[in-house]
Motif scaffolding. Structure first.
Motif, short mmCIF file in Angstrom:
data_model
loop_
_atom_site.label_atom_id
_atom_site.label_comp_id
_atom_site.label_asym_id
_atom_site.label_seq_id
_atom_site.Cartn_x
_atom_site.Cartn_y
_atom_site.Cartn_z
N GLY A 1 -7.98 -3.74 7.16
CA GLY A 1 -7.80 -3.00 8.32
C GLY A 1 -6.52 -2.29 8.06
O GLY A 1 -6.18 -1.08 8.68
N VAL A 2 -5.42 -2.84 7.31
CA VAL A 2 -4.25 -2.04 7.24
C VAL A 2 -4.50 -0.98 6.08
O VAL A 2 -4.06 0.25 6.28
CB VAL A 2 -3.05 -2.98 6.56
N PHE A 3 -5.42 -1.08 4.79
CA PHE A 3 -5.67 -0.24 4.21
C PHE A 3 -6.29 1.05 4.86
O PHE A 3 -5.91 2.36 4.65
CB PHE A 3 -6.66 -0.67 3.21
N GLU A 4 -7.28 0.63 5.58
CA GLU A 4 -8.02 1.99 6.34
C GLU A 4 -7.13 2.82 7.22
O GLU A 4 -7.30 4.03 7.31
CB GLU A 4 -8.98 1.22 7.14
N ARG A 5 -6.32 1.95 8.06
CA ARG A 5 -5.40 2.75 8.82
C ARG A 5 -4.44 3.69 7.82
O ARG A 5 -4.41 4.67 8.32
CB ARG A 5 -4.52 1.75 9.53
N LEU A 6 -3.90 3.14 6.89
CA LEU A 6 -2.88 3.77 6.08
C LEU A 6 -3.70 5.16 5.20
O LEU A 6 -3.25 6.16 5.15
CB LEU A 6 -2.16 3.06 5.12
N GLN A 7 -4.95 4.68 4.84
CA GLN A 7 -5.73 5.69 4.17
C GLN A 7 -6.23 7.02 5.30
O GLN A 7 -5.76 8.17 4.99
CB GLN A 7 -7.00 5.46 3.74
N LYS A 8 -6.34 6.50 6.33
CA LYS A 8 -6.62 7.74 7.56
C LYS A 8 -5.36 8.55 7.83
O LYS A 8 -5.57 9.66 8.09
CB LYS A 8 -7.11 7.05 8.72
N ALA A 9 -4.25 7.84 7.71
CA ALA A 9 -2.89 8.61 7.99
C ALA A 9 -2.52 9.21 6.58
O ALA A 9 -1.36 10.09 6.89
CB ALA A 9 -1.81 7.44 8.35
N PHE B 1 0.83 -1.16 -0.08
CA PHE B 1 -0.02 0.01 -0.05
C PHE B 1 0.78 1.24 -0.02
O PHE B 1 0.40 2.21 -0.79
CB PHE B 1 -1.02 0.05 1.35
N ARG B 2 1.94 1.30 0.60
CA ARG B 2 2.62 2.37 0.79
C ARG B 2 3.58 2.60 -0.32
O ARG B 2 3.72 4.00 -0.98
CB ARG B 2 4.03 2.53 2.05
N THR B 3 3.95 1.49 -0.96
CA THR B 3 4.88 1.77 -2.05
C THR B 3 3.94 2.02 -3.16
O THR B 3 4.37 3.07 -4.12
CB THR B 3 5.53 0.36 -2.31
N LEU B 4 2.84 1.44 -3.49
CA LEU B 4 1.97 1.79 -4.65
C LEU B 4 1.41 3.19 -4.46
O LEU B 4 1.25 3.84 -5.37
CB LEU B 4 1.11 0.69 -4.94
N GLY B 5 0.80 3.48 -3.31
CA GLY B 5 0.35 4.70 -3.25
C GLY B 5 1.39 5.79 -3.50
O GLY B 5 0.79 6.83 -3.88
N GLY B 6 2.52 5.73 -2.82
CA GLY B 6 3.44 6.86 -2.95
C GLY B 6 3.79 6.96 -4.58
O GLY B 6 4.04 8.06 -4.85
#
Length: 354
Positions: free
Chosen positions: A116-124, A26-31
């Motif tokens: 759960g990981v996605f939602e946490r990272l999206q909120k952050a 998530f962090r790599t692709l989102g970034g």
């Protein structure tokens, strides 16, 4: 489709990514591609790295199924005839009837954990707020055609279809539907239409379209729905090389006509060497609703000029709303990932007219 996609297609990630866990994915692709994303998968890490290979064990351990030790294994080959592996055949035990509740595939549990990981990272703020969580799932045809003796396919498919529909229902109950997308991965169906598998007692065209329609209808209307058509990538190579897009267009038209709920997208692969109009010409016959996007897997490693040429050739025959690789990237060289991500963004930034 937004008006901007007529000129600048989105970036679509099919599923598997060569990274260790969902958070890193998530962090790599989102970034790398955040502004160009509509959806983001969890990378199919862990046992899903080799897609459905682990389902051989899941099926073999089912009380209704046994190893058909008296039947030769299925020779799983790629397009050039190279033998990738031999797959032991499975069959139903005499008199057994498969129960949908006895298949421990784990897809719902894995998706809910990744959510759960996605939602946490999206909120952050690591994932753009408008991006949806994408769950990529194999169709029930995939493990059935790969593992079962052909005569037993019709007896297994209803139970496996019901099981995967149940997994979707569990995911839908745990994840806000307006933040979710389900992508069905359609590989063995395409290969069957190419003559890759032995015929069974039911015509494969009838069998596969019926299943693809049923699993599409199993996705609640509030959840985005997509289909990824595939020619396989077990060793980062196709199992069959497509002559052109005719089979994919035929299948897509049949599914689009059969599924009564909206379909948000279809994805189709484009081999690296195909920048010619002959490959894309069948897209002239594609019949999609105006609200259904077409994503093409035309991104290849270290081939920016080819990516642009493939996109330009495709757009002479269809509206292209998204760019992607041909399949998931986990079976390729992990060292190529940064360049491939950059290639996605570069192609999405091309002004392709429209």
């Amino acid at each position: 489709m937004t008006a901007d996609r007529a000129k600048h297609p989105i970036v679509h990630f099919v599923g598997s990514i060569p990274l260790p866990d969902a958070e890193t994915v998530f962090r790599t692709l989102g970034g790398a591609a955040g502004p160009h994303l509509s959806r983001l998968p969890d990378g199919e890490t862990g046992i899903r790295k080799t897609w459905i290979r682990f389902l051989q064990g899941v099926l073999a351990e089912n009380p209704a199924i046994e190893v058909a030790s008296d039947v030769p294994p299925f020779k799983f080959t790629q397009w050039d005839g190279k033998l990738l592996r031999e797959i032991p055949r499975l069959r139903l035990r005499p008199g057994a009837k498969p129960d949908p509740d006895t298949f421990a595939t784990g897809y719902a549990d894995m998706a809910i954990a990744s959510w759960g990981v996605f939602e946490r990272l999206q909120k952050a703020g690591a994932i753009p707020p408008e991006v949806k969580f994408q769950v990529s799932l194999p169709t029930p045809i995939a493990p059935t055609y790969n593992n079962m003796v052909p005569s037993d396919r019709p007896a297994l498919l209803p139970a496996l279809t019901a099981h995967l529909a149940g997994e979707v229902a569990r995911i839908a109950a745990a994840v806000p539907n307006d933040r979710l997308a389900v992508q069905w991965d359609v590989c063995q169906e395409v290969l069957a239409w190419e003559g890759y598998y032995e015929p069974g007692p039911v015509d494969f065209r009838t069998e596969t379209i019926e299943v693809l329609t049923r699993i599409g209808a199993a996705v609640p209307a509030a959840i985005e729905l997509g289909y990824h058509l595939c020619y396989g990538s077990p060793a980062d190579e196709h199992c069959v090389q497509p002559k052109d897009m005719a089979i994919m267009v035929e299948m897509t038209n049949a599914v689009a006509a059969g599924v009564k709920r909206p379909i948000q997208f279809f994805h189709m692969p484009v081999p690296k060497g195909r920048t010619d109009d002959a490959y894309f010409a069948p897209l002239d016959n594609l019949r999609l609703a105006s609200s259904t996007d077409l994503y093409l897997g035309l991104i290849h490693h270290d081939d920016a000029a080819g990516d642009a040429a493939r996109l330009a050739a495709a757009r002479r025959h269809a509206r292209v709303d998204g760019v992607a690789t041909e399949c998931g990237m986990a079976r390729g060289d992990p060292a190529r990932l940064p360049a491939l991500l950059a290639a996605h963004v570069r192609a999405a930034q091309l002004d392709t007219g429209g």
